[in-house]
Enzyme design. Structure first.
Site, PDB file in Angstrom:
ATOM      1  N   SER A  28       0.823  -1.208   0.000  1.00 26.01           N
ATOM      2  CA  SER A  28       0.000   0.000   0.000  1.00 26.01           C
ATOM      3  C   SER A  28       0.858   1.260   0.000  1.00 26.01           C
ATOM      4  CB  SER A  28      -0.896  -0.001   1.235  1.00 26.01           C
ATOM      5  OG  SER A  28      -1.565   1.232   1.379  1.00 26.01           O
TER       6      SER A  28
ATOM      7  N   TYR B 251      -1.911   5.701  -4.695  1.00 24.52           N
ATOM      8  CA  TYR B 251      -2.885   6.783  -4.662  1.00 24.52           C
ATOM      9  C   TYR B 251      -2.242   7.976  -5.353  1.00 24.52           C
ATOM     10  CZ  TYR B 251      -5.640   4.356  -1.066  1.00 24.52           C
ATOM     11  OH  TYR B 251      -6.408   3.456  -0.380  1.00 24.52           O
TER      12      TYR B 251
ATOM     13  N   THR C 160      -5.267   2.758  -7.617  1.00 21.70           N
ATOM     14  CA  THR C 160      -6.589   2.770  -6.979  1.00 21.70           C
ATOM     15  C   THR C 160      -7.372   3.961  -7.493  1.00 21.70           C
ATOM     16  OG1 THR C 160      -5.811   1.628  -5.004  1.00 21.70           O
ATOM     17  CG2 THR C 160      -7.821   2.922  -4.786  1.00 21.70           C
TER      18      THR C 160
ATOM     19  N   LYS D 240      -7.501  -0.563 -10.248  1.00 20.03           N
ATOM     20  CA  LYS D 240      -8.216  -1.199  -9.132  1.00 20.03           C
ATOM     21  C   LYS D 240      -9.406  -0.342  -8.700  1.00 20.03           C
ATOM     22  CE  LYS D 240      -7.477  -2.742  -4.327  1.00 20.03           C
ATOM     23  NZ  LYS D 240      -8.277  -1.759  -3.578  1.00 20.03           N
TER      24      LYS D 240
ATOM     25  N   HIS E 153     -13.175  -1.655  -2.793  1.00 25.70           N
ATOM     26  CA  HIS E 153     -12.312  -1.128  -1.740  1.00 25.70           C
ATOM     27  C   HIS E 153     -12.647  -1.767  -0.394  1.00 25.70           C
ATOM     28  CE1 HIS E 153      -9.397   2.373  -1.405  1.00 25.70           C
ATOM     29  NE2 HIS E 153      -9.438   1.913  -0.164  1.00 25.70           N
TER      30      HIS E 153
END
Length: 357
Positions: A108, A131, A157, A227, A251
């Site tokens: 992440s 992100y 994402t 995603k 999510h």
């Protein structure tokens, strides 16, 4: 006497007893009424298996290839943030467990171990979840660091233009414990200390759009997986804009409540993609039978998230290794009992939706 854990679901209850309430709720809860959170699990119970008999299943082969990377099974680790809240080793333990299981780990952006620290745990196939912030330089730097550290893909994402409303986090006044930092956002200040770059809600860029998918391709040679896809039309747009793969995801039900369970929209997305890129899925996967159902609906593989952090909280690296082994063993058993000696044998006719019986 240590309790014997026989399935993935049991880790959550033990983790709930062990973790501070704020941390457990952060990992476990979903958005608003948490309808989608429950539906992610419940939807699997409405899909039934249709086994074939008298098939030679003396050798069951679960190996597969994702974007050209060979892995031992179609079960991979999803990006889950702030894993040191669960265990002191955090993402390092998860990376080692994934490598041991010969599968893919996704790190992440908001990890409590840095890209470089995870890479230092040794060899392994790893993706980096990204992100995109208002300052595009941050995204560019993260991507370049991931590429330099040997990561093999970027998981973009796209379903978080704003942070979803998780009421448990509001009630708990969730914050990262003071002894932890978001390691990918530290930079040396020249004095031996570090400056924590703000990860405030306002830093996420709500203007993110398809042009940014193309922009990412100009700054990296790594394949980009999109995603957060839940519709066929967005799946087609992802491919048109250069996505190398699609991850069907809501999510973990943490963003918009009352969207469908991912397993319920998987088939329409697979049909829209027409085999042009791999379609992967996450959300609610706790059993080998869940993995089998996803593969029967056309997924090339699945990602697990909460199962990882709960097992990490209970038993560190050994817990994550056990979760991966349990799911692998359950998938192997499901394949054997369904008459499927290889993944290619897991076809659509091996399942049926209960409502259509």
């Amino acid at each position: 006497m240590k309790k014997q854990i026989t399935n993935v679901n049991e880790y959550e209850g033990i983790a709930k007893e062990k973790l501070p309430k704020m941390v457990y709720d952060y990992y476990a809860s979903g958005a608003e009424d948490q309808w989608t959170l429950k539906e992610n699990r419940n939807a699997f119970s409405r899909i039934l298996l249709r086994p074939r008999i008298l098939v030679d299943v003396s050798n069951v082969d679960m190996t597969t290839s994702i974007l050209g990377f060979k892995i031992s099974m179609p079960i991979m680790i999803a990006p889950t943030g702030m894993q040191k809240m669960a265990h002191p080793q955090g993402e390092l333990a998860t990376a080692r467990a994934a490598s041991e299981a010969d599968t893919i780990m996704t790190l992440s952006t908001v990890s409590t171990c840095s890209i470089e620290e995870v890479a230092s745990t040794g060899p392994g196939i790893r993706f980096f979840q990204l992100y995109v912030y208002k300052d595009r330089n941050i995204a560019a730097q993260l991507v370049k660091r991931a590429e330099k550290a040997g990561f093999k893909g970027i998981v973009l994402t796209v379903d978080r233009p704003f942070l979803g409303r998780k009421e448990d986090d509001i009630k708990n006044r969730f914050r990262l414990p003071p002894h932890l930092t978001l390691k990918n956002f530290e930079k040396n200040d020249g004095t031996g200390g570090s400056i924590q770059i703000s990860h405030a809600r306002g830093q996420i860029d709500p203007s993110l759009n398809w042009k940014d998918v193309k922009w990412l391709q100009t700054i990296t040679s790594l394949p980009i997986l999109v995603k957060g896809v839940l519709t066929a039309v967005d799946a087609r747009l992802a491919i048109e804009n250069g996505a190398a793969g699609i991850i069907v995801s809501n999510h973990g039900a943490r963003q918009l409540d009352y969207v469908p369970a991912t397993i319920m929209v998987l088939e329409e997305i697979v049909e829209a993609v027409e085999g042009r890129v791999p379609v992967l899925v996450d959300g609610g996967i706790r059993r080998g039978t869940d993995v089998f159902k996803a593969l029967a609906l056309g997924a090339c593989g699945v990602f697990i998230g909460r199962a990882v952090v709960f097992s990490l909280a209970v038993d560190g690296e050994a817990g994550v290794r056990k979760v991966l082994k349990m799911l692998r063993d359950e998938l192997e058993m499901t394949m054997a009992l369904s008459g499927c000696p290889s993944l290619k044998d897991i076809t659509r006719d091996r399942i049926k939706f209960a409502c259509s019986l």
